[in-house]
Design a protein around this motif. Structure first.
Motif, short mmCIF file in Angstrom:
data_model
loop_
_atom_site.label_atom_id
_atom_site.label_comp_id
_atom_site.label_asym_id
_atom_site.label_seq_id
_atom_site.Cartn_x
_atom_site.Cartn_y
_atom_site.Cartn_z
N GLY A 1 0.77 -1.24 0.00
CA GLY A 1 0.00 0.00 0.00
C GLY A 1 0.79 1.28 0.00
O GLY A 1 0.22 2.37 0.16
N ASP A 2 2.12 1.23 -0.20
CA ASP A 2 2.94 2.44 -0.23
C ASP A 2 3.19 2.81 -1.69
O ASP A 2 3.90 2.09 -2.40
CB ASP A 2 4.27 2.18 0.50
N PRO A 3 2.64 3.94 -2.18
CA PRO A 3 2.66 4.26 -3.62
C PRO A 3 3.96 4.89 -4.09
O PRO A 3 3.96 5.99 -4.65
CB PRO A 3 1.49 5.23 -3.75
N ASP B 1 -3.64 6.95 -1.04
CA ASP B 1 -3.44 7.06 0.41
C ASP B 1 -1.96 6.86 0.73
O ASP B 1 -1.48 5.72 0.84
CB ASP B 1 -4.29 5.99 1.12
N TYR B 2 -1.24 8.00 0.88
CA TYR B 2 0.15 7.90 1.31
C TYR B 2 0.20 8.11 2.83
O TYR B 2 -0.17 9.17 3.32
CB TYR B 2 1.05 8.93 0.62
N ASN B 3 0.66 7.11 3.55
CA ASN B 3 0.70 7.15 5.01
C ASN B 3 2.16 7.04 5.47
O ASN B 3 2.77 5.98 5.34
CB ASN B 3 -0.13 5.99 5.58
N PRO B 4 2.75 8.13 6.00
CA PRO B 4 4.16 8.09 6.43
C PRO B 4 4.42 7.00 7.49
O PRO B 4 5.51 6.41 7.49
CB PRO B 4 4.40 9.48 7.01
N ASN B 5 3.45 6.74 8.37
CA ASN B 5 3.65 5.71 9.39
C ASN B 5 3.76 4.32 8.75
O ASN B 5 4.59 3.51 9.15
CB ASN B 5 2.52 5.74 10.40
N ARG B 6 2.91 4.07 7.75
CA ARG B 6 2.98 2.79 7.04
C ARG B 6 4.31 2.68 6.30
O ARG B 6 4.94 1.62 6.29
CB ARG B 6 1.81 2.67 6.05
#
Length: 462
Positions: free
Chosen positions: A81-83, A297-302
């Motif tokens: 899920g990290d684009p 959905d870019y999530n820095p924690n992920r």
């Protein structure tokens, strides 16, 4: 058949806690142009091999095994899920080289690298789980942050031009190739040329691949490397020797002091790494401003969980001098630019980034590609370091908020490049205390450079 998404929605995925699993041909369309480009640009991944052969004494086939393991873990970003197109922590490579080189070659140096990479991985995972990443970086004074990033740039350039460095082995090839690379990447003239010509626009999207091809031709012409001897078949990485002689499976776990001594360099590396996280978000935001049809959905924690996990795994299976970073900036820009062209060009950003990394993994298996670039891997690494040096110095200067910040940063950066991260932190903290006192974390209200003040005064007068 891949599942089509509705406009303004995310691409289909399988929820996995903080992750979003997407599989090729099922959750995203496979993008063949990006796959083919990946086949060729695996040459950049292979440029890590000279580092490992020089610093760790690894045979070529053992270093190739490390590159392949790292390549497989690159896939975890888009799959979870990290684009982004992941890569090395390129700005920090000189810092790691300097730190590892302080230990004698052999078991001690390998222990140092294992301890460093495992600490960085666990630290990143901790920040991802707690969401504390921004807090940690905000506690670092701007002057010190500027100095660390600038110092990484200084160290990158020094590593190429120092006595015994790669420039002495390939002076003509590096000079010509880096000159053309700087023109293509940073020149305002070339930016204008791209706007006027579809050919140059397409050429720019190839990243540094044309420069690698040029180096393959130039190095033999100038007698700085042999002509490549193309071999056919499948490449043969040596995993057995890797695990028996260069990992905890054969050497045992590093002593505790190896983890303690690496902490200053880990923190310096993380400061540089966090800049890549911010840049990743900026590029994704830029893409979504143009392409409203896909919600990304870019999530820095992920992202922290994924690249932290990659570093932790690689520290055990195949310690790597280049480390596992959150983004390959040059290729992320290329993918984003193609994504902006619309759904026909690239249906989903996950299709572009994923297909590219499937391509690089395939290329690493093909002996003709590996043997083609093998003679100029040292040149490819030098080009990468010089480009990164330019970017790091520029970004580091922009982190400084005043003349005092810039003065502290210059000294801190020079100390880091020559004496290492521990000395740089000590000098930078001492200078901030002496110059800013109680304003240690924020600096004083001197927020402008002299020229900015002069321009403002002239504007007021007029």
């Amino acid at each position: 058949m891949w599942k089509k998404r509705e406009d303004m929605h995310e691409s289909p995925y399988i929820p996995l806690g903080p992750f979003k699993l997407r599989l090729p041909f099922i959750h995203y369309r496979f993008e063949w142009p990006d796959y083919v480009q990946g086949l060729l640009l695996c040459a950049v991944d292979l440029a890590a091999i000279p580092l490992m052969t020089e610093l760790l004494g690894m045979p070529f086939e053992v270093a190739l095994a490390v590159v392949m393991l790292n390549g497989l873990l690159y896939l975890t970003h888009h799959l979870l899920g990290d684009p982004v197109v992941p890569g090395w922590i390129t700005p920090a490579i000189p810092l790691i080289m300097t730190y590892v080189s302080t230990f004698p070659e052999g078991e001690q140096r390998i222990y140092a690298l294992i301890g460093f990479q495992l600490t960085l991985g666990l630290f990143s995972i901790l920040l991802g789980v707690t969401g504390m990443a921004k807090k940690v970086v905000s506690l670092v004074p701007p002057a010190l942050k500027s100095g660390i990033i600038m110092g990484a740039g200084f160290a990158a350039v020094i590593s190429v031009f120092q006595v015994g460095g790669r420039f002495e082995s390939f002076p003509w090839t590096i000079s010509i190739a880096i000159g053309i690379a700087f023109y293509l990447i940073f020149s305002q003239h070339f930016q204008e040329l791209k706007k006027r010509s579809q050919f140059w626009m397409f050429f720019s999207k190839l990243g540094i691949f044309p420069i690698i091809v040029l180096a393959i031709i130039l190095a033999p012409i100038f007698g700085e490397a042999p002509w490549p001897k193309i071999e056919w078949g499948i490449s043969s990485p040596d995993f057995a020797t890797l695990w028996n002689e260069y990992t905890v499976f054969g050497l045992g776990f590093p002593p505790l002091m190896m983890f303690v001594t690496g902490l200053p360099t880990v923190l310096a590396t993380y400061i540089v790494l966090f800049g890549d996280v911010l840049q990743s978000k900026a590029l994704v935001d830029e893409a979504t401003d143009i392409r409203k049809d896909e919600k990304i959905d870019y999530n820095p924690n992920r992202a922290h969980l994924i690249f932290g996990g990659r570093n932790a795994v690689m520290s055990i299976l195949g310690p790597d001098v280049t480390m596992c970073g959150p983004m390959w900036a040059a290729m992320q820009v290329v993918i984003v630019e193609r994504f902006k062209e619309g759904k026909k060009a690239m249906n989903s950003i996950f299709g572009g980034s994923g297909s590219f990394r499937w391509g690089t993994n395939t290329g690493l298996l093909l002996l003709p590609i590996v043997s083609l670039v093998q003679p100029i891997l040292g040149i490819a690494l030098a080009l990468t370091l010089l480009i990164q040096g330019y970017v790091s110095v520029k970004i580091g200067i922009l982190e400084a908020r005043s003349q005092r910040d810039l003065g502290i940063a210059g000294i801190t950066g020079a100390v880091l490049a020559t004496k290492g991260a521990a000395w740089a932190f000590a000098v930078g903290i001492l200078l901030c205390l002496l110059i800013y006192g109680k304003h240690f974390f924020t600096g004083e209200n001197d927020q402008t450079f002299t020229k900015d003040t002069r321009d403002a005064d002239l504007k007021n007068v007029s």
